[in-house]
Scaffold this active site. Sequence first.
Site, PDB file in Angstrom:
ATOM      1  N   HIS A   1       0.899  -1.164   0.197  1.00 52.60           N
ATOM      2  CA  HIS A   1      -0.018  -0.113   0.082  1.00 52.60           C
ATOM      3  C   HIS A   1       0.949   1.293  -0.231  1.00 52.60           C
ATOM      4  O   HIS A   1       1.880   1.218   0.560  1.00 52.60           O
ATOM      5  CB  HIS A   1      -0.819   0.243   1.295  1.00 52.60           C
ATOM      6  CG  HIS A   1      -1.673  -1.045   1.692  1.00 52.60           C
ATOM      7  ND1 HIS A   1      -1.234  -2.388   2.383  1.00 52.60           N
ATOM      8  CD2 HIS A   1      -2.981  -1.328   1.166  1.00 52.60           C
ATOM      9  CE1 HIS A   1      -2.099  -3.127   2.463  1.00 52.60           C
ATOM     10  NE2 HIS A   1      -3.531  -2.416   2.197  1.00 52.60           N
TER      11      HIS A   1
ATOM     12  N   ASP B   1       2.454   1.844   3.316  1.00 52.68           N
ATOM     13  CA  ASP B   1       3.268   0.913   3.734  1.00 52.68           C
ATOM     14  C   ASP B   1       4.873   1.430   3.558  1.00 52.68           C
ATOM     15  O   ASP B   1       5.699   1.019   4.631  1.00 52.68           O
ATOM     16  CB  ASP B   1       3.148  -0.371   3.288  1.00 52.68           C
ATOM     17  CG  ASP B   1       1.801  -0.852   3.397  1.00 52.68           C
ATOM     18  OD1 ASP B   1       1.118  -0.579   4.380  1.00 52.68           O
ATOM     19  OD2 ASP B   1       1.533  -1.655   2.629  1.00 52.68           O
TER      20      ASP B   1
HETATM   21  C1  XUL Z   1      -7.383  -6.700   4.124  1.00 50.05           C
HETATM   22  C2  XUL Z   1      -6.454  -7.164   3.027  1.00 50.05           C
HETATM   23  C3  XUL Z   1      -5.715  -6.012   2.329  1.00 50.05           C
HETATM   24  C4  XUL Z   1      -5.605  -6.036   0.992  1.00 50.05           C
HETATM   25  C5  XUL Z   1      -4.610  -5.019   0.204  1.00 50.05           C
HETATM   26  O1  XUL Z   1      -8.198  -7.746   4.491  1.00 50.05           O
HETATM   27  O2  XUL Z   1      -6.444  -8.358   2.543  1.00 50.05           O
HETATM   28  O3  XUL Z   1      -4.317  -5.999   3.020  1.00 50.05           O
HETATM   29  O4  XUL Z   1      -4.841  -7.268   0.473  1.00 50.05           O
HETATM   30  O5  XUL Z   1      -5.224  -3.714   0.744  1.00 50.05           O
END
Ligand code: XUL
Length: 441
Positions: A99, A102
């Site tokens: 993300h 992150d």
């Molecule tokens: C949340 C989840 C996230 C997604 C990316 O449950 O799986 O980490 O993979 O936003």
Amino acid sequence: MAYFEEINKIQYEGSSSKNPFAFKYYNPEESINGKKMEEILRFSVAYWHTFTADGTDPFGVGTAIRPWDHLKGLDLAKARVEAAFELFEKLNVPFFCFHDSDIAPEADTLKETYENLDVITAMIKDYMKDSKVKLLWNTANMFTHPRYVHGAATSSNADVYAFAAAKVKKGLEVGKELGAENYVFWGGREGYETLLNTDMKLELDNLARFFHMAVDYAKEIGFDGQFLIEPKPKEPTKHQYDFDVATGHAFLQNYDLDKYFKFNVEANHATLAGHTFEHELRVARINGMLGSVDANQGDTLIGWDTDEFPTDLYSTTLAMYEVLQNGGLGKGGLNFDAKVRRGSFEAEDLFHAHIAGMDSFAIGLKVAAKLLEDRVLEDFVADRYSSYTEGIGLDIVEGRTDFHKLEEYALQLGNIQNRSGRQERLKAIVNQYLLETLSGK
Ligand code: XUL
Ligand code: CO
């Protein structure tokens, strides 16, 4: 500087190895149906669980001890990039995912946040030059900050909607810069708590408009990654809009988006939706919508998203059975959206966890390939549906029947004979294949 100094590159040593820092089953070079294991499995490390999370849970502070703990701000972000590439190389993992928040700290203004992202993106790009590691996907965190209290692209507040759009715009630019193979939308807070305050139609229309704008912008800048929706039924909101693959698919079809998107199927999200992992993979696959996988597992005794590293061989086998029948994952991969337990707080646990996950999927791949090669389930299933290959069954599937014709046929039927589904026998065969693979036969 080395962050995991005591750990050397993890090698394949075979199933008799007692070395905790070795693969017992994942042999990247091993050929399965003419393709290298490494090319089929396309493993990926999730940046957030491995480099950003610290074991915080609703009852207590973080427990993780990490070599970058003493740093703050951009220095911390840079140290994490260095540590990340060291871990990728040592684990021999070909992909990673993140993300935006992150990799670089969010600042008070969007402009400063962009600046932080630019610094770290340039650094990652530099590291990627000397490495064969690629970006499987990136995404935007549109759920942590209080501004997303009512959602992002489904927020009741148009300012939040615009802010979220700016974040995704930047994310696509970063994705292009780093050569991302996909761009992911997980629902985050796109859902609702009560209908009493919710205009569901407007929220869904707005979400679709948001996705169309993302597709248009990707075209505009020449970002050719695959767009992926990652369904999840609950958590954080009570009613997540992307409940499961079937719900997400209907949404995409309703809004003419299905040609631009595929699904990123997560095991733990499947089980939260009351499905098996393989069910979700199958629904995506038969609709030509299986894009990528978040490889983890939940806990049958716990009703939330525990994001454990996958170690259930039965599940990895049935998952790889779907992936192989899909002809692989294309641009997708197996991303370990999984975290070490709070009690596994030492840095070396990050290696044990990934080794366990990679070995588990390697076993799943081998068993699934053998099952397919021997046509164990295919022949059984073909025989089970053989009534549709001749007579009235063939007329049905070839569209030569109507209710008149079927009634005429039914009226002259005698006693209808059914055949056993043989579920227990089939499960025993899968066990036999698993055990044979594990014993190296
Ligand atoms: C949340 C989840 C996230 C997604 C990316 O449950 O799986 O980490 O993979 O936003
Ligand atoms: Co996920």
